[in-house]
Design a protein around this motif. Structure first.
Motif, short mmCIF file in Angstrom:
data_model
loop_
_atom_site.label_atom_id
_atom_site.label_comp_id
_atom_site.label_asym_id
_atom_site.label_seq_id
_atom_site.Cartn_x
_atom_site.Cartn_y
_atom_site.Cartn_z
N SER A 6 0.86 -1.19 0.00
CA SER A 6 0.00 0.00 0.00
C SER A 6 0.89 1.24 0.00
O SER A 6 1.87 1.33 0.72
CB SER A 6 -0.87 -0.02 1.26
N HIS A 7 0.50 2.21 -0.82
CA HIS A 7 1.25 3.46 -0.94
C HIS A 7 1.36 4.17 0.43
O HIS A 7 2.39 4.77 0.75
CB HIS A 7 0.52 4.35 -1.94
N ILE A 8 0.31 4.04 1.22
CA ILE A 8 0.28 4.67 2.55
C ILE A 8 1.35 4.03 3.45
O ILE A 8 2.10 4.73 4.13
CB ILE A 8 -1.12 4.46 3.19
N GLY A 51 3.94 2.63 2.48
CA GLY A 51 5.21 3.07 1.93
C GLY A 51 5.62 4.43 2.50
O GLY A 51 6.75 4.60 2.97
N HIS A 52 4.69 5.39 2.49
CA HIS A 52 5.03 6.72 3.02
C HIS A 52 5.48 6.63 4.48
O HIS A 52 6.41 7.32 4.90
CB HIS A 52 3.84 7.67 2.90
N ILE A 53 4.81 5.80 5.26
CA ILE A 53 5.21 5.65 6.68
C ILE A 53 6.63 5.08 6.74
O ILE A 53 7.49 5.59 7.47
CB ILE A 53 4.21 4.73 7.43
N THR A 68 8.12 12.95 -0.80
CA THR A 68 7.19 12.73 -1.92
C THR A 68 7.41 11.33 -2.50
O THR A 68 8.25 10.57 -2.01
CB THR A 68 7.38 13.84 -2.99
N ASP A 69 6.66 11.00 -3.55
CA ASP A 69 6.62 9.62 -4.02
C ASP A 69 7.97 9.09 -4.50
O ASP A 69 8.66 9.74 -5.29
CB ASP A 69 5.58 9.50 -5.14
N ASN A 70 8.30 7.90 -4.06
CA ASN A 70 9.55 7.24 -4.45
C ASN A 70 9.40 5.75 -4.18
O ASN A 70 8.55 5.34 -3.38
CB ASN A 70 10.72 7.82 -3.64
#
Ligand code: KG4
Ligand code: ZN
Length: 351
Positions: free
Chosen positions: A128-130, A132-134, A318-320
């Motif tokens: 999940s992208h979420i 990932g951010h965490i 940001t997204d990576n």
């Protein structure tokens, strides 16, 4: 159906000392491929941004994003391998963002990841992208461990989460309407700054003062939920009213005032959540964590309340794909996330 060999390889990761995961992220307008060792050490993290392509449209055009992911993804993968000095034979698993995001954009990454995993006989981990951010914070702060409270602030999500361990969390509060990043992007458009909005508002606000007071009905005062559609509308109305009166708008003051409102809302509720949950660690995640004013407010407020603040380094806000590889590592260590070739993209994920 998952091949028995692949399944065995995945569960062997639980006990493997050094794990290298190649991850793919294509949920919005960045095509990114990274290789990360043991969830914390970046061996490569290539981010190919489409900002120049979408700039002239004033925002991300989903169809255009998908097409550009298709043309970029092979070269970005090659570049990630080259930068790491590794070959495919050194990789233990392939991870990919399956959601949330733009479906067409996600499908490019998901399909590419499936093909790679199939061709190489490697486990495929759906992330999940979420999450990932965490996990970006585990890369930036090598000693960070759960539990902690997380303020998730991106273009699609705004929430306060209680992170119990690497793979599970519970929701404390969420936005009832717009995400904070969405409000930044809208305000940038209204002020004529264009896309990408957040960084432009951030920069211009540094030249202004938070002198405009936006009165808001505070029906969520005693709740941990947020609302950002009201402030967005207040900024739009302010611009219309002043323009109708023939007054010049001070865009820097307007951006500073908007930012001040948003940062204080985010900070106040999140710090309350830390105190109420007995947590002394606050982790911030998602694109809006790049905001310099939010960082300043959170630094001041956490210090006052004896809370330790963790924010990702700027390149990981940001997204990576590195953050996706990190999340996949902690999932694999618990034997979670193994996916078969029927994996598809999802526009939303459970918070
Ligand atoms: O996490 P992210 O890259 O993508 C999503 O998962 O949504 O977040 C993008 C959001 C956008 O709304 C963008 O305007 C905002 O993060 N953003 C910022 C800053 N940099 C990016 N917002 C405020 N200040 C910034 N410096
Ligand atoms: Zn994101």
């Amino acid at each position: 159906m998952i091949d028995k060999n692949v399944e065995n390889k995945f569960y062997e990761l639980k006990n493997k000392e050094i794990i290298k995961i190649l991850a793919i992220e294509s949920s919005c307008d960045e095509t990114s491929v990274a290789i990360v060792e043991n969830g914390r050490k970046i061996l490569s993290n290539i981010v190919s941004t489409q900002i120049p392509i979408h700039e002239r449209f004033g925002g991300v055009v989903p169809e255009v994003a998908s097409r550009n992911h298709i043309t970029a993804i092979s070269n970005v993968t090659r570049a990630a391998l080259k930068e790491s000095g590794l070959g495919f034979s050194d990789i233990d698993a392939i991870a990919v963002t399956y959601g949330a995001g733009l479906i067409g954009a996600l499908l490019v990454g998901v399909n590419f990841a499936k093909s790679l995993a199939y061709a190489l006989g490697l486990p495929l981990v759906a992330v999940s992208h979420i999450e990932g951010h965490i996990a970006a914070n585990y890369i930036s702060h090598k000693d960070l461990t759960p539990p902690f409270v997380c303020l998730m602030v991106s273009g699609g999500h705004t929430a306060i989460l209680k992170i119990d361990d690497y793979v599970s969390h519970s929701l404390i509060g969420t936005t009832v309407d717009d995400a904070a990043g969405e409000a930044f992007d809208k305000v940038a458009r209204v002020v004529g700054l264009g896309y990408p909005g957040g960084p432009k508002v951030d920069n211009l606000a540094k030249e202004g003062l938070p002198c405009i007071v936006f009165k808001q009905k505070d029906s969520l005062k005693n709740s941990k939920n947020f609302s950002f559609s009201g402030i967005k509308t207040a900024v739009i109305n302010y611009v219309h009213n002043e323009t109708q009166k023939g007054n010049q708008i001070n865009a820097a003051d307007l951006c500073a005032s908007f930012e001040d409102y948003v940062a204080n809302e985010l900070s106040r509720k999140t710090i309350d959540a830390c105190c109420e949950n007995g947590q002394t660690k606050l982790v911030v995640a998602g694109g809006v964590s790049a905001n310099s004013y939010l960082k300043k407010v959170l630094n001041e407020e956490t210090a006052k309340n004896g809370i330790e603040l963790f924010m990702p380094e700027l390149s990981l806000c940001t997204d990576n794909a590195a953050m996706i590889a990190s999340a996949a590592y902690f999932m694999a260590k618990k034997g979670l996330g193994l996916s078969d070739y029927s994996l598809t993209a999802s526009s939303s994920v459970r918070l």
